[in-house]
Design a protein around this motif. Structure first.
Motif, PDB file in Angstrom:
ATOM      1  N   LEU A 141       0.987  -1.359  -0.276  1.00 37.42           N
ATOM      2  CA  LEU A 141      -0.307   0.083   0.194  1.00 37.42           C
ATOM      3  C   LEU A 141       0.898   1.324   0.077  1.00 37.42           C
ATOM      4  CD1 LEU A 141      -2.765  -0.985   2.421  1.00 37.42           C
ATOM      5  CD2 LEU A 141      -2.775  -1.119  -0.062  1.00 37.42           C
ATOM      6  N   ALA A 142       2.112   1.597   0.534  1.00 39.66           N
ATOM      7  CA  ALA A 142       2.250   2.523   1.172  1.00 39.66           C
ATOM      8  C   ALA A 142       3.220   2.550  -0.737  1.00 39.66           C
ATOM      9  CB  ALA A 142       3.857   1.847   1.426  1.00 39.66           C
ATOM     10  N   GLY A 143       3.564   0.607  -1.473  1.00 42.01           N
ATOM     11  CA  GLY A 143       3.780   1.618  -2.888  1.00 42.01           C
ATOM     12  C   GLY A 143       2.936   2.257  -3.588  1.00 42.01           C
ATOM     13  N   LEU A 144       1.878   2.417  -3.536  1.00 40.19           N
ATOM     14  CA  LEU A 144       1.200   2.555  -4.140  1.00 40.19           C
ATOM     15  C   LEU A 144       0.674   3.941  -3.527  1.00 40.19           C
ATOM     16  CD1 LEU A 144      -2.092   0.030  -3.758  1.00 40.19           C
ATOM     17  CD2 LEU A 144      -1.329   0.569  -5.969  1.00 40.19           C
ATOM     18  N   VAL A 145       1.032   4.596  -2.291  1.00 41.66           N
ATOM     19  CA  VAL A 145       0.889   5.904  -2.013  1.00 41.66           C
ATOM     20  C   VAL A 145       1.369   7.553  -2.965  1.00 41.66           C
ATOM     21  CG1 VAL A 145       1.718   7.894   0.032  1.00 41.66           C
ATOM     22  CG2 VAL A 145       0.202   5.886  -0.182  1.00 41.66           C
ATOM     23  N   VAL A 146       2.943   5.919  -3.549  1.00 43.02           N
ATOM     24  CA  VAL A 146       3.897   6.563  -3.838  1.00 43.02           C
ATOM     25  C   VAL A 146       3.541   6.829  -5.293  1.00 43.02           C
ATOM     26  CG1 VAL A 146       6.760   6.470  -4.608  1.00 43.02           C
ATOM     27  CG2 VAL A 146       5.830   5.540  -2.541  1.00 43.02           C
ATOM     28  N   TYR A 147       2.760   5.977  -5.730  1.00 46.70           N
ATOM     29  CA  TYR A 147       3.041   5.801  -6.768  1.00 46.70           C
ATOM     30  C   TYR A 147       1.691   6.915  -7.429  1.00 46.70           C
ATOM     31  CZ  TYR A 147      -0.161   5.179 -10.884  1.00 46.70           C
ATOM     32  OH  TYR A 147      -1.408   5.945 -12.216  1.00 46.70           O
ATOM     33  N   GLY A 148       0.648   6.894  -6.399  1.00 49.09           N
ATOM     34  CA  GLY A 148      -0.153   8.259  -6.517  1.00 49.09           C
ATOM     35  C   GLY A 148       0.508   9.656  -6.232  1.00 49.09           C
ATOM     36  N   LEU A 149       1.487   9.997  -5.115  1.00 48.25           N
ATOM     37  CA  LEU A 149       1.420  11.259  -4.899  1.00 48.25           C
ATOM     38  C   LEU A 149       2.905  11.450  -5.558  1.00 48.25           C
ATOM     39  CD1 LEU A 149       1.940  11.435  -1.055  1.00 48.25           C
ATOM     40  CD2 LEU A 149       0.469  11.964  -2.319  1.00 48.25           C
ATOM     41  N   ASN A 150       3.582  10.137  -6.997  1.00 49.68           N
ATOM     42  CA  ASN A 150       4.281  10.721  -7.788  1.00 49.68           C
ATOM     43  C   ASN A 150       6.015  11.229  -6.688  1.00 49.68           C
ATOM     44  OD1 ASN A 150       5.727  10.886 -10.314  1.00 49.68           O
ATOM     45  ND2 ASN A 150       4.723  13.020 -11.241  1.00 49.68           N
ATOM     46  N   ALA A 151       5.878  10.433  -6.019  1.00 48.37           N
ATOM     47  CA  ALA A 151       7.285  10.929  -4.981  1.00 48.37           C
ATOM     48  C   ALA A 151       8.353  10.206  -5.028  1.00 48.37           C
ATOM     49  CB  ALA A 151       6.666  10.736  -3.945  1.00 48.37           C
ATOM     50  N   LEU A 152       8.385   9.996  -6.453  1.00 43.88           N
ATOM     51  CA  LEU A 152       9.512   9.340  -6.889  1.00 43.88           C
ATOM     52  C   LEU A 152      10.968  10.349  -7.562  1.00 43.88           C
ATOM     53  CD1 LEU A 152       8.914   5.812  -8.240  1.00 43.88           C
ATOM     54  CD2 LEU A 152       9.926   6.197  -6.113  1.00 43.88           C
ATOM     55  N   PRO A 153      12.319  10.349  -7.361  1.00 43.94           N
ATOM     56  CA  PRO A 153      12.588  11.290  -7.148  1.00 43.94           C
ATOM     57  C   PRO A 153      13.358  10.960  -9.042  1.00 43.94           C
ATOM     58  CG  PRO A 153      14.187  10.678  -6.415  1.00 43.94           C
ATOM     59  CD  PRO A 153      12.628   9.458  -5.889  1.00 43.94           C
ATOM     60  N   PHE A 154      14.396  12.371  -9.811  1.00 43.67           N
ATOM     61  CA  PHE A 154      14.681  11.794 -10.698  1.00 43.67           C
ATOM     62  C   PHE A 154      14.265  11.874 -11.901  1.00 43.67           C
ATOM     63  CE2 PHE A 154      18.001  10.212  -7.210  1.00 43.67           C
ATOM     64  CZ  PHE A 154      18.460  11.414  -6.995  1.00 43.67           C
ATOM     65  N   GLY A 155      13.395  11.419 -12.472  1.00 43.46           N
ATOM     66  CA  GLY A 155      12.042  11.034 -13.514  1.00 43.46           C
ATOM     67  C   GLY A 155      11.448  10.253 -13.263  1.00 43.46           C
ATOM     68  N   LEU A 156      12.308   9.856 -12.250  1.00 44.81           N
ATOM     69  CA  LEU A 156      11.510   7.818 -12.533  1.00 44.81           C
ATOM     70  C   LEU A 156      10.438   7.719 -12.823  1.00 44.81           C
ATOM     71  CD1 LEU A 156      13.456   6.753  -9.834  1.00 44.81           C
ATOM     72  CD2 LEU A 156      14.005   6.077 -12.823  1.00 44.81           C
ATOM     73  N   ALA A 157       9.355   7.130 -13.703  1.00 49.23           N
ATOM     74  CA  ALA A 157       7.907   6.580 -13.674  1.00 49.23           C
ATOM     75  C   ALA A 157       7.541   6.710 -12.227  1.00 49.23           C
ATOM     76  CB  ALA A 157       8.012   5.827 -15.217  1.00 49.23           C
ATOM     77  N   PRO A 158       6.418   7.103 -12.105  1.00 44.97           N
ATOM     78  CA  PRO A 158       5.697   7.212 -11.237  1.00 44.97           C
ATOM     79  C   PRO A 158       5.214   5.497 -10.922  1.00 44.97           C
ATOM     80  CG  PRO A 158       4.602   8.851 -12.289  1.00 44.97           C
ATOM     81  CD  PRO A 158       5.814   7.713 -13.537  1.00 44.97           C
ATOM     82  N   TRP A 159       4.820   4.412 -11.597  1.00 47.77           N
ATOM     83  CA  TRP A 159       5.171   3.266 -11.949  1.00 47.77           C
ATOM     84  C   TRP A 159       5.827   2.664 -10.709  1.00 47.77           C
ATOM     85  CZ3 TRP A 159       7.878   0.041 -14.151  1.00 47.77           C
ATOM     86  CH2 TRP A 159       8.480   0.780 -16.028  1.00 47.77           C
ATOM     87  N   TRP A 160       6.992   3.143 -11.319  1.00 47.73           N
ATOM     88  CA  TRP A 160       8.221   2.353  -9.994  1.00 47.73           C
ATOM     89  C   TRP A 160       7.518   2.034  -8.928  1.00 47.73           C
ATOM     90  CZ3 TRP A 160      11.417  -1.192 -12.287  1.00 47.73           C
ATOM     91  CH2 TRP A 160      11.845  -0.866 -13.891  1.00 47.73           C
ATOM     92  N   GLY A 161       7.080   2.990  -8.716  1.00 48.25           N
ATOM     93  CA  GLY A 161       6.034   2.906  -7.047  1.00 48.25           C
ATOM     94  C   GLY A 161       5.801   2.093  -6.486  1.00 48.25           C
TER      95      GLY A 161
END
Length: 134
Positions: A32-52
């Motif tokens: 579920l935390a991975g879904l939160v990272v995806y939903g908030l688009n919290a990944l740095p360095f221009g990584l695609a949000p689906w990587w969360g």
């Protein structure tokens, strides 16, 4: 004698049982935390949000797999490493630190108190076998 009667289940200790419970429940929260990272688009360095989602799913799967090896000492160490990795995810979403602290505390209790219970149970079992029936 049938095959079912011949098979004797291995006795699990308190540390192993508690550690497995914590890791399996934590794996759900990690996904579920991975879904939160995806939903908030919290990944740095221009990584695609689906990587969360991928990271959360893979880490959750690793936790489930790690729950199968906690019978060995190195399995407990793997669990501790996973707790640290989860805490480091708080750099992406600070709210994950709350989850890491709660489950880290549960993991510490499961491993430390579970080991103490196992030692106590072993000591009591040894005393039972030493008694001569008096």
């Amino acid at each position: 004698m049938s095959a079912a009667e011949a098979r004797v289940r291995r006795r699990r200790g308190a540390q192993e049982s508690l550690a497995q419970i914590v890791l399996v429940f934590e794996s759900v929260i990690v996904f579920l935390a991975g879904l939160v990272v995806y939903g908030l688009n919290a990944l740095p360095f221009g990584l695609a949000p689906w990587w969360g989602i991928v990271a959360g799913a893979v880490f959750a799967l690793l936790m489930v797999l790690a729950s199968g090896v906690v019978r060995w000492r190195w399995g407990i160490v793997v669990g501790w490493v996973m707790q640290v990795v989860l805490a480091l995810a708080a750099f992406l979403v600070p709210a994950i630190l709350i989850v890491a602290l709660i489950f880290g505390g549960m993991w510490a209790y499961a491993t430390i108190k579970g080991a103490a219970l196992d030692r106590r149970n072993a000591r009591l079992a040894a005393q039972e076998t030493l008694s001569n029936g008096d």
